[in-house]
Motif scaffolding. Structure first.
Motif: not given
Length: 410
Positions: A141, A169, A171, A273-277, A378, A382-383
């Motif tokens: 990123k 990770m 999006e 857009s990064l979701s890094d969990k 992932y 995150n969900y």
């Protein structure tokens, strides 16, 4: 006794005092380089270390080579042979930020690209762990904010795992992120490293907005393929064209210094857009005749999900059904993939599959097992749990093929 690689040692061995350079330790044996250039491996209990001198550490840095007004590209090194150089003093292989090797091979690249090199790590790809995916995503990123595209050098053995993990990770991306490796080191006449890197640089200057893999299309050097990170598998241990897009066509091909697109792809976005969990408590189980319920339960202990590689359409022995029920009753998700090289899981055809479906096993469709693994990590990170099954069945990053290409698996 452990020393940093490159440590200068004065040792006494078999009554002789020698000046050597430490390379590595394997159990009770040390490998060192003699002053004459030869490496020897000797029992640890047979030597006395009289003196040691630690090697100077080199701070990781960002080095920029500026020539002309070329497209800015960031090269992140994680290890692997592709951007490695041989240290002729120690005999060890280490990542190199000297991109003159690439430029000297392809002089036109001086005017076409401005390349910045960022050292991330120097590891064998089998040592790449999920927590490192998260750190790598952060570096990607950061570098993508400075460049048109990013190239990530990586060992080939687990490159598809890293590519698919990064794909979930991110999006959205503001440019291409191209994973690249090589099957043969750059000092070998048959090396694929330079061609793969040349292709990766070309792909990273396009408008692709996905995580992809750049590797040889065939055994010759005339073409490099761009594979989607969520549909790619290493299919051969040594061939230069080891990587394949399973049940589909590559996104693009690099040939004669041109990129030709072969299939649809997601274009780059105007934002990252990064979701890094990532939930690491996910494992994979390869079903085989003789696998016991006790073994399956042991492998599932402490896991939030397990990915089963079943036979054919996604089957396991009926003797394992009670254990599957027990595992799921404890809140662990169970996902079914297939051991076959191509095709999809279908739990509606045979009674075995229908029973697994009744128990609550989630079908992965035609997702590759390693991709199902990283997707589960992932999603669970995150969900909410209640969204797991519906989202596993959702095509999020091109991991599910609605229509499969009828071609050879290899």
């Amino acid at each position: 006794m452990d020393f940093a690689r490159g440590t200068k040692l004065t040792i006494k061995y078999n009554g002789n005092v020698m000046e050597v350079t430490y390379i590595s330790r394997d159990e009770d044996y040390l490998t060192v380089k003699l002053q004459n250039g030869y490496n020897i491996t000797i029992p640890e209990n047979k030597i006395d270390v009289l003196k040691s001198s630690e090697p100077q550490t080199v701070k990781k840095k960002r080095i920029t080579l500026k020539h002309g007004n070329g497209t800015p590209i960031s090269l992140i090194t994680t290890g692997g042979t592709i951007v490695s150089a041989i240290d002729y003093e120690t005999g060890a292989v280490h990542p190199s930020t000297d991109i003159r090797r690439i430029i000297d091979r392809y002089p036109y690249m001086e005017e076409k690209y401005t390349i910045a090199v960022r050292e991330f790590d120097n590891i064998l790809s089998e040592n790449m762990q999920p927590e490192m995916w998260i750190k790598l995503a952060g570096v990607v990123k950061e570098e993508l904010g400075k460049s048109h595209g990013v190239v990530v050098s990586h060992g080939t053995d687990t490159m598809s795992y890293t590519a698919s993990a990064l794909a979930f990770m991110f999006e959205s991306l503001t440019g291409p992120v191209i994973m690249v490796g090589s099957q043969r080191s750059s000092d070998r006449p048959s090396s694929d490293s330079f061609g793969n890197m040349e292709g990766a640089m070309a792909f990273s200057s396009t408008n692709v907005g996905e995580i992809c893999i750049s590797m040889h299309s065939g055994t010759s050097d005339n073409s490099i393929s761009l594979h989607r990170g969520t549909r790619t598998r290493k299919m051969h241990s040594t061939r230069r064209d080891a990587f394949r897009t399973v049940s589909g066509k590559p996104i693009a091909e690099f040939k004669n210094k041109n990129v030709d697109f072969l299939s649809e792809y997601k274009e780059k976005s105007d934002k990252i857009s990064l979701s890094d969990k990532i939930e690491e408590a996910v494992s994979m189980v390869y079903f085989h005749p003789g696998l016991s319920g006790q073994d399956l339960e042991k492998l599932s202990e402490g896991k939030r999900a397990i990915i089963i590689m079943g036979t054919g359409l996604g089957h396991i022995s009926q003797s394992l059904f009670p254990s599957v029920r027990k595992i799921m009753s404890m809140g662990t998700k169970v996902v079914m993939t297939t051991q076959c090289m191509a095709g999809r899981v279908n739990l509606n055809v045979y009674s075995t599959g229908r029973e697994l479906k009744k128990i609550g096993v989630v079908s992965a469709g035609n997702m590759l097992p390693e991709v199902a693994l990283t997707k589960a990590m992932y999603l669970l990170g995150n969900y909410p749990d209640e969204d797991f099954e519906s989202m596993m069945n959702m095509n999020m990053r091109g991991e599910i093929m609605e229509r499969e290409f009828l071609g050879d698996c290899y």
